[in-house]
Design a protein around this motif. Structure first.
Motif, PDB file in Angstrom:
ATOM      1  N   PRO A   9      34.558  28.696  33.269  1.00 40.03           N
ATOM      2  CA  PRO A   9      36.014  28.769  33.829  1.00 40.03           C
ATOM      3  C   PRO A   9      36.419  30.381  33.851  1.00 40.03           C
ATOM      4  O   PRO A   9      37.399  30.843  33.346  1.00 40.03           O
ATOM      5  CB  PRO A   9      36.761  28.397  32.629  1.00 40.03           C
ATOM      6  N   LEU A  10      35.729  30.768  35.064  1.00 37.80           N
ATOM      7  CA  LEU A  10      35.648  32.421  35.236  1.00 37.80           C
ATOM      8  C   LEU A  10      36.890  32.401  36.371  1.00 37.80           C
ATOM      9  O   LEU A  10      36.689  31.763  37.346  1.00 37.80           O
ATOM     10  CB  LEU A  10      34.279  32.893  35.785  1.00 37.80           C
ATOM     11  N   SER A  11      37.545  33.555  36.215  1.00 34.79           N
ATOM     12  CA  SER A  11      38.688  34.014  37.210  1.00 34.79           C
ATOM     13  C   SER A  11      37.775  34.933  38.157  1.00 34.79           C
ATOM     14  O   SER A  11      36.991  35.696  37.795  1.00 34.79           O
ATOM     15  CB  SER A  11      39.655  34.793  36.738  1.00 34.79           C
ATOM     16  N   HIS A 134      34.161  39.991  39.841  1.00 37.84           N
ATOM     17  CA  HIS A 134      34.973  40.118  38.813  1.00 37.84           C
ATOM     18  C   HIS A 134      35.356  41.766  38.683  1.00 37.84           C
ATOM     19  O   HIS A 134      34.694  42.713  38.415  1.00 37.84           O
ATOM     20  CB  HIS A 134      34.735  39.659  37.517  1.00 37.84           C
ATOM     21  N   ILE A 135      36.684  42.204  39.009  1.00 32.35           N
ATOM     22  CA  ILE A 135      37.156  43.495  39.173  1.00 32.35           C
ATOM     23  C   ILE A 135      37.700  43.866  37.913  1.00 32.35           C
ATOM     24  O   ILE A 135      38.914  43.246  37.477  1.00 32.35           O
ATOM     25  CB  ILE A 135      38.066  43.614  40.426  1.00 32.35           C
ATOM     26  N   ILE A 136      36.998  44.804  37.267  1.00 33.85           N
ATOM     27  CA  ILE A 136      37.655  45.233  35.779  1.00 33.85           C
ATOM     28  C   ILE A 136      38.408  46.535  36.036  1.00 33.85           C
ATOM     29  O   ILE A 136      37.900  47.655  36.435  1.00 33.85           O
ATOM     30  CB  ILE A 136      36.581  45.418  34.836  1.00 33.85           C
ATOM     31  N   THR A 157      38.347  35.954  30.919  1.00 33.20           N
ATOM     32  CA  THR A 157      37.167  35.782  31.898  1.00 33.20           C
ATOM     33  C   THR A 157      36.281  37.104  31.136  1.00 33.20           C
ATOM     34  O   THR A 157      35.210  36.800  31.137  1.00 33.20           O
ATOM     35  CB  THR A 157      37.493  36.288  33.127  1.00 33.20           C
ATOM     36  N   ALA A 158      37.024  38.080  30.986  1.00 34.55           N
ATOM     37  CA  ALA A 158      36.099  39.320  30.396  1.00 34.55           C
ATOM     38  C   ALA A 158      35.406  39.023  29.091  1.00 34.55           C
ATOM     39  O   ALA A 158      34.184  39.631  29.192  1.00 34.55           O
ATOM     40  CB  ALA A 158      37.165  40.371  30.029  1.00 34.55           C
ATOM     41  N   ILE A 173      41.650  44.697  28.346  1.00 35.94           N
ATOM     42  CA  ILE A 173      41.370  43.330  28.561  1.00 35.94           C
ATOM     43  C   ILE A 173      40.323  42.984  27.720  1.00 35.94           C
ATOM     44  O   ILE A 173      39.987  41.778  27.429  1.00 35.94           O
ATOM     45  CB  ILE A 173      40.777  42.992  30.053  1.00 35.94           C
ATOM     46  N   PHE A 174      39.498  43.895  26.963  1.00 38.93           N
ATOM     47  CA  PHE A 174      38.592  43.305  25.833  1.00 38.93           C
ATOM     48  C   PHE A 174      39.300  43.377  24.573  1.00 38.93           C
ATOM     49  O   PHE A 174      38.450  43.278  23.391  1.00 38.93           O
ATOM     50  CB  PHE A 174      37.678  44.250  25.973  1.00 38.93           C
ATOM     51  N   THR A 175      40.481  43.449  24.537  1.00 40.51           N
ATOM     52  CA  THR A 175      41.228  43.714  23.101  1.00 40.51           C
ATOM     53  C   THR A 175      42.323  42.642  23.086  1.00 40.51           C
ATOM     54  O   THR A 175      42.662  41.835  24.128  1.00 40.51           O
ATOM     55  CB  THR A 175      41.935  44.989  22.947  1.00 40.51           C
ATOM     56  N   THR A 176      42.665  42.239  21.637  1.00 43.59           N
ATOM     57  CA  THR A 176      43.833  41.026  21.457  1.00 43.59           C
ATOM     58  C   THR A 176      45.198  41.902  21.855  1.00 43.59           C
ATOM     59  O   THR A 176      46.105  40.891  22.151  1.00 43.59           O
ATOM     60  CB  THR A 176      43.739  40.946  20.002  1.00 43.59           C
ATOM     61  N   ALA A 177      45.129  43.187  22.035  1.00 46.82           N
ATOM     62  CA  ALA A 177      46.475  43.628  22.550  1.00 46.82           C
ATOM     63  C   ALA A 177      46.907  43.427  24.039  1.00 46.82           C
ATOM     64  O   ALA A 177      47.960  43.837  24.393  1.00 46.82           O
ATOM     65  CB  ALA A 177      46.657  45.132  22.208  1.00 46.82           C
TER      66      ALA A 177
END
Length: 209
Positions: A9-11, A134-136, A157-158, A173-177
Motif C-alpha cells: 500500500p504505497l503512496s 516516492h519523493i522524500i 509509506t516511508a 516522516i521517519f519519526t512518530t512526531a
C-alpha cells in the motif's frame, strides 16, 4: 530501481507525472536529490531522496498502472490537458464548500483511490513499465503537481521503503512526531464527498487547486 514490491500500500507518483519545481515543471523521472519542489505550506523545499519502486507480480510481469486522472494546470481552467498517474493510496488535497460543511475544515486530504469511482488499477497501453516515485522531503508536504496538491511521501509509506540510516535522521516522516499537513479523511468520508458531486461535476471539482 531501488527495490521491487508486490501489492504494497504505497503512496507514490506513476510515470510521467509533471512536478512543479523552483526551475519549472519537470517529469518525475527527471527529479533528483537537491531539486526543490513547490509545496503548499513551506514554499520551495529540497528533495532529500527519491526512492523508485518497481511493482512486479510473482511471475515477473509488471502490475497494471495506477489510477490515472485528468488534471489541469490552473484553477478554473476548463481544458483538462494533463494525465496524472497516482497510486490509489496517494492523498490529494480536497477543498470546497462540502469539505467545510461536513468536516469543519477548508482543506483536507483524501486518498485518490477512495475518491475515484473506479476501485481498481487498469491497464494503460501508453504507460511504460510501472514504477512509483516516492519523493522524500524534510516534512510531510503537499506538493504542486499538474494543477492539484499531492502529498510527498507520508510516514506509512516511508516505513516500507529501504532507505539509509542517515536519511532517517533528516526527515520527520521517519519519526512518530510527523503530522500530515491537513486532516486526513477516512474512506467512507471520501466516498461521501464524491457522492455529493452534481452529475455535471468531475473529480476536479474536489481536488483542483
Amino acid at each position: 530501481m531501488d527495490h521491487d514490491s508486490f501489492v504494497a500500500p504505497l503512496s507514490g507518483f506513476g510515470p510521467g507525472a509533471m512536478v512543479m519545481t523552483s526551475d519549472g515543471e519537470m517529469p518525475v523521472e527527471w527529479l533528483e536529490k537537491g531539486d526543490r519542489v513547490i509545496t503548499r505550506d513551506h514554499g520551495a523545499q529540497p528533495i532529500l531522496k527519491i526512492v523508485r519502486t518497481r511493482l512486479v507480480a510473482p511471475d515477473g510481469r509488471a502490475l497494471p498502472v495506477p489510477l490515472k486522472i485528468k488534471a489541469n494546470y490552473a484553477a478554473g481552467q476548463d481544458d483538462l490537458i494533463e494525465d496524472l498517474r497516482l497510486s490509489p493510496f496517494t492523498r490529494v488535497m480536497v477543498n470546497g464548500p462540502q469539505v467545510a460543511l461536513h468536516f469543519g475544515e477548508n482543506e483536507a486530504m483524501a486518498q485518490i483511490g477512495d475518491l475515484s469511482r473506479r476501485r481498481v488499477n487498469r491497464e494503460d497501453p501508453e504507460c511504460p513499465a510501472l514504477s512509483y516515485h516516492h519523493i522524500i522531503t524534510e516534512r510531510h508536504e503537499l506538493m504542486w503537481t499538474c494543477g492539484i496538491w499531492v502529498e510527498t511521501t507520508p510516514p506509512e509509506t516511508a516505513a516500507l521503503l529501504d532507505v539509509p540510516t542517515f536519511l532517517r535522521g533528516q526527515s520527520e516522516i521517519f519519526t512518530t512526531a510527523c503530522k500530515p499537513p491537513r486532516m486526513c479523511l477516512l474512506p467512507e468520508e471520501s466516498h461521501l464527498l464524491r457522492s455529493l458531486l452534481l452529475p455535471e461535476e468531475s473529480l476536479l471539482s474536489l481536488i483542483a487547486a
